[in-house]
Scaffold this motif. Structure first.
Motif, PDB file in Angstrom:
ATOM      1  N   PHE A 198      24.322 -27.824  63.910  1.00 37.43           N
ATOM      2  CA  PHE A 198      24.507 -25.945  64.151  1.00 37.43           C
ATOM      3  C   PHE A 198      25.725 -25.824  62.417  1.00 37.43           C
ATOM      4  O   PHE A 198      27.351 -25.488  63.661  1.00 37.43           O
ATOM      5  CB  PHE A 198      24.546 -25.528  65.354  1.00 37.43           C
ATOM      6  N   ALA A 199      25.768 -24.993  61.983  1.00 38.43           N
ATOM      7  CA  ALA A 199      26.413 -24.104  61.325  1.00 38.43           C
ATOM      8  C   ALA A 199      26.271 -22.882  61.201  1.00 38.43           C
ATOM      9  O   ALA A 199      24.744 -22.503  60.449  1.00 38.43           O
ATOM     10  CB  ALA A 199      25.848 -25.211  59.340  1.00 38.43           C
ATOM     11  N   VAL A 200      27.286 -22.085  60.232  1.00 37.80           N
ATOM     12  CA  VAL A 200      26.755 -20.762  59.609  1.00 37.80           C
ATOM     13  C   VAL A 200      28.129 -20.160  59.392  1.00 37.80           C
ATOM     14  O   VAL A 200      29.285 -20.768  59.710  1.00 37.80           O
ATOM     15  CB  VAL A 200      27.266 -20.206  61.331  1.00 37.80           C
ATOM     16  N   LEU A 201      27.619 -19.999  58.101  1.00 37.00           N
ATOM     17  CA  LEU A 201      28.028 -19.667  57.109  1.00 37.00           C
ATOM     18  C   LEU A 201      28.126 -17.951  56.916  1.00 37.00           C
ATOM     19  O   LEU A 201      27.247 -17.501  56.527  1.00 37.00           O
ATOM     20  CB  LEU A 201      27.901 -20.694  55.718  1.00 37.00           C
ATOM     21  N   ASP A 202      29.194 -17.268  57.073  1.00 39.80           N
ATOM     22  CA  ASP A 202      29.128 -15.830  57.381  1.00 39.80           C
ATOM     23  C   ASP A 202      30.030 -15.821  56.246  1.00 39.80           C
ATOM     24  O   ASP A 202      31.582 -14.751  56.074  1.00 39.80           O
ATOM     25  CB  ASP A 202      30.054 -15.170  58.496  1.00 39.80           C
ATOM     26  N   MET A 203      29.483 -15.419  54.924  1.00 39.02           N
ATOM     27  CA  MET A 203      30.552 -14.826  53.350  1.00 39.02           C
ATOM     28  C   MET A 203      30.714 -13.238  53.217  1.00 39.02           C
ATOM     29  O   MET A 203      29.530 -12.913  53.786  1.00 39.02           O
ATOM     30  CB  MET A 203      29.519 -15.624  52.626  1.00 39.02           C
ATOM     31  N   ASP A 204      30.972 -13.206  52.177  1.00 40.45           N
ATOM     32  CA  ASP A 204      30.820 -11.809  51.751  1.00 40.45           C
ATOM     33  C   ASP A 204      29.339 -11.314  51.613  1.00 40.45           C
ATOM     34  O   ASP A 204      28.444 -10.342  51.593  1.00 40.45           O
ATOM     35  CB  ASP A 204      31.915 -11.395  50.347  1.00 40.45           C
ATOM     36  N   ASN A 205      28.850 -12.009  50.668  1.00 41.10           N
ATOM     37  CA  ASN A 205      27.272 -11.467  50.189  1.00 41.10           C
ATOM     38  C   ASN A 205      26.153 -12.046  50.906  1.00 41.10           C
ATOM     39  O   ASN A 205      25.219 -11.458  50.816  1.00 41.10           O
ATOM     40  CB  ASN A 205      27.101 -12.231  48.895  1.00 41.10           C
ATOM     41  N   ASP A 206      26.567 -13.601  52.157  1.00 38.96           N
ATOM     42  CA  ASP A 206      25.751 -13.819  52.247  1.00 38.96           C
ATOM     43  C   ASP A 206      25.638 -14.464  53.280  1.00 38.96           C
ATOM     44  O   ASP A 206      26.784 -14.861  54.162  1.00 38.96           O
ATOM     45  CB  ASP A 206      25.188 -15.431  51.605  1.00 38.96           C
ATOM     46  N   TYR A 207      24.760 -14.579  55.021  1.00 36.41           N
ATOM     47  CA  TYR A 207      24.867 -15.136  56.143  1.00 36.41           C
ATOM     48  C   TYR A 207      24.113 -16.116  56.279  1.00 36.41           C
ATOM     49  O   TYR A 207      22.883 -15.913  55.590  1.00 36.41           O
ATOM     50  CB  TYR A 207      24.023 -13.707  57.013  1.00 36.41           C
ATOM     51  N   ARG A 208      23.878 -17.518  56.389  1.00 36.39           N
ATOM     52  CA  ARG A 208      23.149 -18.481  56.678  1.00 36.39           C
ATOM     53  C   ARG A 208      23.734 -19.387  57.986  1.00 36.39           C
ATOM     54  O   ARG A 208      24.940 -19.580  58.480  1.00 36.39           O
ATOM     55  CB  ARG A 208      23.820 -19.322  55.217  1.00 36.39           C
ATOM     56  N   ILE A 209      22.328 -20.249  57.960  1.00 33.02           N
ATOM     57  CA  ILE A 209      21.847 -20.748  59.438  1.00 33.02           C
ATOM     58  C   ILE A 209      21.597 -21.673  58.914  1.00 33.02           C
ATOM     59  O   ILE A 209      20.181 -22.180  58.061  1.00 33.02           O
ATOM     60  CB  ILE A 209      22.012 -20.008  60.943  1.00 33.02           C
ATOM     61  N   LYS A 210      22.420 -23.517  59.333  1.00 32.14           N
ATOM     62  CA  LYS A 210      21.402 -24.232  59.134  1.00 32.14           C
ATOM     63  C   LYS A 210      21.774 -25.121  60.299  1.00 32.14           C
ATOM     64  O   LYS A 210      22.686 -25.478  61.021  1.00 32.14           O
ATOM     65  CB  LYS A 210      22.238 -25.166  58.014  1.00 32.14           C
ATOM     66  N   VAL A 211      20.531 -25.419  60.782  1.00 28.75           N
ATOM     67  CA  VAL A 211      20.757 -26.430  62.482  1.00 28.75           C
ATOM     68  C   VAL A 211      19.428 -27.682  62.432  1.00 28.75           C
ATOM     69  O   VAL A 211      18.243 -27.383  61.684  1.00 28.75           O
ATOM     70  CB  VAL A 211      19.833 -25.123  63.449  1.00 28.75           C
ATOM     71  N   ARG A 212      19.791 -28.463  62.653  1.00 31.42           N
ATOM     72  CA  ARG A 212      19.126 -29.664  62.851  1.00 31.42           C
ATOM     73  C   ARG A 212      18.925 -30.184  63.957  1.00 31.42           C
ATOM     74  O   ARG A 212      20.449 -30.476  64.717  1.00 31.42           O
ATOM     75  CB  ARG A 212      19.098 -30.868  62.230  1.00 31.42           C
ATOM     76  N   PHE A 213      18.225 -29.944  65.305  1.00 33.39           N
ATOM     77  CA  PHE A 213      18.053 -30.409  65.919  1.00 33.39           C
ATOM     78  C   PHE A 213      16.396 -31.429  66.710  1.00 33.39           C
ATOM     79  O   PHE A 213      16.718 -32.377  65.729  1.00 33.39           O
ATOM     80  CB  PHE A 213      17.502 -29.008  67.137  1.00 33.39           C
ATOM     81  N   MET A 214      16.814 -31.736  68.106  1.00 36.71           N
ATOM     82  CA  MET A 214      16.428 -32.816  68.797  1.00 36.71           C
ATOM     83  C   MET A 214      14.105 -31.973  68.722  1.00 36.71           C
ATOM     84  O   MET A 214      14.286 -31.412  68.040  1.00 36.71           O
ATOM     85  CB  MET A 214      16.191 -32.672  69.701  1.00 36.71           C
ATOM     86  N   LYS A 215      13.657 -32.975  68.527  1.00 38.65           N
ATOM     87  CA  LYS A 215      12.467 -32.733  67.692  1.00 38.65           C
ATOM     88  C   LYS A 215      11.483 -32.246  68.885  1.00 38.65           C
ATOM     89  O   LYS A 215      10.662 -31.739  68.732  1.00 38.65           O
ATOM     90  CB  LYS A 215      11.184 -34.275  67.765  1.00 38.65           C
ATOM     91  N   HIS A 216      11.710 -32.089  70.295  1.00 39.26           N
ATOM     92  CA  HIS A 216      11.033 -32.246  71.328  1.00 39.26           C
ATOM     93  C   HIS A 216      11.807 -30.397  71.278  1.00 39.26           C
ATOM     94  O   HIS A 216      10.209 -29.740  71.884  1.00 39.26           O
ATOM     95  CB  HIS A 216      11.978 -32.925  72.654  1.00 39.26           C
ATOM     96  N   MET A 217      12.690 -30.246  70.681  1.00 38.81           N
ATOM     97  CA  MET A 217      13.076 -28.452  70.708  1.00 38.81           C
ATOM     98  C   MET A 217      12.035 -28.176  70.015  1.00 38.81           C
ATOM     99  O   MET A 217      12.188 -26.895  70.033  1.00 38.81           O
ATOM    100  CB  MET A 217      14.055 -28.091  70.390  1.00 38.81           C
TER     101      MET A 217
END
Length: 149
Positions: free
Chosen positions: A51-70
């Motif tokens: 789970f990665a959250v990148l909160d930059m000046d111009n952008d807000y990004r979330i990247k998630v890789r999780f279990m397939k059953h979810m």
């Protein structure tokens, strides 16, 4: 004997790390906050999530890789947040986006067990930015390890 000592001393000096000349330059004007969480195996059950959250000046990004059953829980949450009418489904990819003045304000892409969310903070209102932060918190909770396996 003197030769052996000299060879050993030369060898040791040769192994020491050398520092090359370098120039430091920094021309970054943005700040970023990165949060990465990777859970590992517990009680012999295989579990993973990044789970990665990148909160930059111009952008807000979330990247998630999780279990397939979810995947179904994540998809249901995203449909609840962004609506079926705005959803585009192609193959195994679910996609939501919104544009403002022909520029992309946000993009949400769910493919299998991988989710990417990009928000352009320059185009988004403060209310929308706060909403995406809350969506990120809820996604972190949804994809966390549960006792159901």
């Amino acid at each position: 004997m003197k030769t052996v000592v000299l060879l050993i001393a030369s060898f040791i000096i040769g192994l020491l790390p050398t520092k090359a000349q370098s120039t430091n330059s920094s021309s970054s004007s943005s700040t970023a906050e990165v949060t990465v969480k990777i859970d590992s195996d517990r009680d012999q059950k295989k579990y993973y999530r990044s789970f990665a959250v990148l909160d930059m000046d111009n952008d807000y990004r979330i990247k998630v890789r999780f279990m397939k059953h979810m995947s179904s829980d994540v998809k249901a949450f995203l449909v609840d947040q962004f609506g079926k009418e705005n959803m585009i489904v192609k193959d195994d990819t679910y996609f939501w986006s919104k544009e403002l003045d022909e520029e992309e304000m946000y993009e949400v892409r769910l493919k299998g067990n991988k989710l990417r969310i990009n928000l352009n903070k320059d185009l988004a209102s403060d209310k929308l930015i706060k909403r995406f932060i809350e969506i990120g918190k809820e996604l972190k909770s949804i994809t966390s390890n549960s006792e159901e396996n």
